[in-house]
Design a protein around this motif. Structure first.
Motif, PDB file in Angstrom:
ATOM      1  N   GLU A   4      60.309 -30.167 -10.517  1.00 30.46           N
ATOM      2  CA  GLU A   4      59.293 -30.812 -11.351  1.00 30.46           C
ATOM      3  C   GLU A   4      57.886 -30.362 -10.934  1.00 30.46           C
ATOM      4  OE1 GLU A   4      59.752 -32.164 -14.024  1.00 30.46           O
ATOM      5  OE2 GLU A   4      61.353 -33.651 -14.074  1.00 30.46           O
ATOM      6  N   LEU A   5      57.674 -30.254  -9.633  1.00 33.98           N
ATOM      7  CA  LEU A   5      56.372 -29.803  -9.139  1.00 33.98           C
ATOM      8  C   LEU A   5      56.091 -28.381  -9.599  1.00 33.98           C
ATOM      9  CD1 LEU A   5      53.833 -30.049  -7.362  1.00 33.98           C
ATOM     10  CD2 LEU A   5      55.242 -29.272  -5.423  1.00 33.98           C
ATOM     11  N   GLU A   6      57.061 -27.495  -9.453  1.00 33.19           N
ATOM     12  CA  GLU A   6      56.874 -26.097  -9.853  1.00 33.19           C
ATOM     13  C   GLU A   6      56.586 -25.975 -11.346  1.00 33.19           C
ATOM     14  OE1 GLU A   6      59.861 -24.288  -6.391  1.00 33.19           O
ATOM     15  OE2 GLU A   6      60.549 -24.490  -8.463  1.00 33.19           O
ATOM     16  N   ARG A   7      57.298 -26.750 -12.138  1.00 34.59           N
ATOM     17  CA  ARG A   7      57.077 -26.719 -13.590  1.00 34.59           C
ATOM     18  C   ARG A   7      55.682 -27.249 -13.929  1.00 34.59           C
ATOM     19  NH1 ARG A   7      60.841 -29.865 -17.951  1.00 34.59           N
ATOM     20  NH2 ARG A   7      59.993 -31.653 -16.856  1.00 34.59           N
ATOM     21  N   ALA A   8      55.264 -28.309 -13.232  1.00 28.99           N
ATOM     22  CA  ALA A   8      53.958 -28.905 -13.494  1.00 28.99           C
ATOM     23  C   ALA A   8      52.828 -27.951 -13.123  1.00 28.99           C
ATOM     24  CB  ALA A   8      53.818 -30.213 -12.715  1.00 28.99           C
ATOM     25  N   ILE A   9      52.979 -27.236 -12.015  1.00 33.37           N
ATOM     26  CA  ILE A   9      51.962 -26.264 -11.594  1.00 33.37           C
ATOM     27  C   ILE A   9      51.781 -25.196 -12.667  1.00 33.37           C
ATOM     28  CG2 ILE A   9      51.458 -24.414  -9.939  1.00 33.37           C
ATOM     29  CD1 ILE A   9      52.791 -26.179  -7.792  1.00 33.37           C
ATOM     30  N   LYS A  10      52.893 -24.737 -13.216  1.00 30.87           N
ATOM     31  CA  LYS A  10      52.837 -23.716 -14.266  1.00 30.87           C
ATOM     32  C   LYS A  10      52.201 -24.272 -15.535  1.00 30.87           C
ATOM     33  CE  LYS A  10      55.774 -20.451 -16.782  1.00 30.87           C
ATOM     34  NZ  LYS A  10      57.173 -19.933 -16.952  1.00 30.87           N
ATOM     35  N   GLU A  11      52.611 -25.478 -15.921  1.00 31.03           N
ATOM     36  CA  GLU A  11      52.096 -26.078 -17.146  1.00 31.03           C
ATOM     37  C   GLU A  11      50.607 -26.412 -17.035  1.00 31.03           C
ATOM     38  OE1 GLU A  11      54.463 -29.398 -18.324  1.00 31.03           O
ATOM     39  OE2 GLU A  11      56.268 -28.210 -18.630  1.00 31.03           O
ATOM     40  N   ALA A  12      50.182 -26.807 -15.822  1.00 31.10           N
ATOM     41  CA  ALA A  12      48.785 -27.167 -15.630  1.00 31.10           C
ATOM     42  C   ALA A  12      47.885 -25.951 -15.482  1.00 31.10           C
ATOM     43  CB  ALA A  12      48.649 -28.072 -14.399  1.00 31.10           C
ATOM     44  N   GLY A  13      48.489 -24.767 -15.309  1.00 33.43           N
ATOM     45  CA  GLY A  13      47.720 -23.537 -15.243  1.00 33.43           C
ATOM     46  C   GLY A  13      47.163 -23.186 -13.878  1.00 33.43           C
ATOM     47  N   TYR A  14      47.845 -23.663 -12.807  1.00 38.31           N
ATOM     48  CA  TYR A  14      47.339 -23.400 -11.452  1.00 38.31           C
ATOM     49  C   TYR A  14      48.315 -22.582 -10.609  1.00 38.31           C
ATOM     50  CZ  TYR A  14      43.969 -27.030 -12.674  1.00 38.31           C
ATOM     51  OH  TYR A  14      42.988 -27.760 -13.300  1.00 38.31           O
ATOM     52  N   THR A  15      49.079 -21.732 -11.245  1.00 39.78           N
ATOM     53  CA  THR A  15      50.139 -20.986 -10.564  1.00 39.78           C
ATOM     54  C   THR A  15      49.654 -20.235  -9.326  1.00 39.78           C
ATOM     55  OG1 THR A  15      51.336 -20.716 -12.641  1.00 39.78           O
ATOM     56  CG2 THR A  15      51.910 -19.219 -10.839  1.00 39.78           C
ATOM     57  N   ASP A  16      48.502 -19.596  -9.396  1.00 41.25           N
ATOM     58  CA  ASP A  16      48.016 -18.779  -8.280  1.00 41.25           C
ATOM     59  C   ASP A  16      46.976 -19.502  -7.421  1.00 41.25           C
ATOM     60  OD1 ASP A  16      49.596 -16.585  -9.079  1.00 41.25           O
ATOM     61  OD2 ASP A  16      48.101 -16.052 -10.594  1.00 41.25           O
TER      62      ASP A  16
END
Length: 216
Positions: free
Chosen positions: A20-32
């Motif tokens: 869930e955390l990994e998906r949220a990071i991607k969705e929120a636009g903070y991957t890097d």
């Protein structure tokens, strides 16, 4: 942004929360823009270090329930795992002692492989039903990560190796009142307890990003 993740490899909800955390990071636009630090937490430090007991057998013995009741106890976790594309296999899953797995995780950190190790171990245990009490299982993951198997075996042989790091994580957990996992700490300010729905992770990420001064 820094996120500390208190978790155990044998914890079904920890793997769900990680996804869930990994998906949220991607969705929120903070991957890097996110640094994740994994903190060791043993949900059952008194578990046997021998061959792990099947989870259904464990529930039957310790909860005094029937096999059918044990299956019903895990049904909710299986359905929750499906929501993040994880297929849990309680029929093969073992009750395990995870101290050695955590010590080896700290060893992999110096090579930048702790995240990959954590993912591999959770998948091996919770999906494939591998016994994390088995040294061969841990070393097989080390080999998959292209790390030195002989050195890793030395770490496992010496029970004092990386215990100081585990003790520090235990101390940190006590300081902030962590009593169950998964537990997520965002920018040392916001916390999430458990495998909350995705929108909770996204909302908390946005709050922490504002504190950290991040931009998309």
């Amino acid at each position: 942004m820094k996120i500390e993740v208190f978790s155990d490899f044998s914890c079904p909800f920890c793997y769900i929360g990680k996804k869930e955390l990994e998906r949220a990071i991607k969705e929120a636009g903070y991957t890097d823009q996110v640094e994740i630090e994994f903190k060791s937490y043993q949900i059952d430090p008194g578990a046997s270090k021998e061959v792990g007991q099947n989870y259904y057998e464990y529930f039957m013995a310790h909860q005094k329930v029937t096999f059918e009741e044990a299956q019903r106890m895990t049904a909710g976790m299986i359905e929750r795992a499906k929501e993040v594309d994880l297929a849990y296999n309680f029929a093969e899953m073992k009750k395990v002692h995870t101290e050695n797995a955590h010590r080896l995780a700290k060893w992999t950190k110096q090579f930048g492989k702790e995240a990959a190790y954590t993912e591999a171990l959770m998948a091996a245990h919770l999906i494939e039903g591998k016994d994390l009490n088995d040294e061969a299982v841990l070393l097989a993951v080390i080999k998959e990560l292209n790390l030195n198997v002989a050195t890793a075996k030395e770490v496992l042989t010496n029970p004092d190796d990386f215990m100081e790091e585990l003790d520090k994580d235990r101390y940190d957990a006590q300081q902030i009142g962590v009593q169950s996992v998964p537990f997520f700490v965002f920018e040392n300010r916001y916390g999430i307890k458990g495998a909350e729905p995705n929108e909770v992770f996204v909302r908390t990420l946005l709050q922490a990003a504002e504190i950290a001064g991040l931009s998309k």
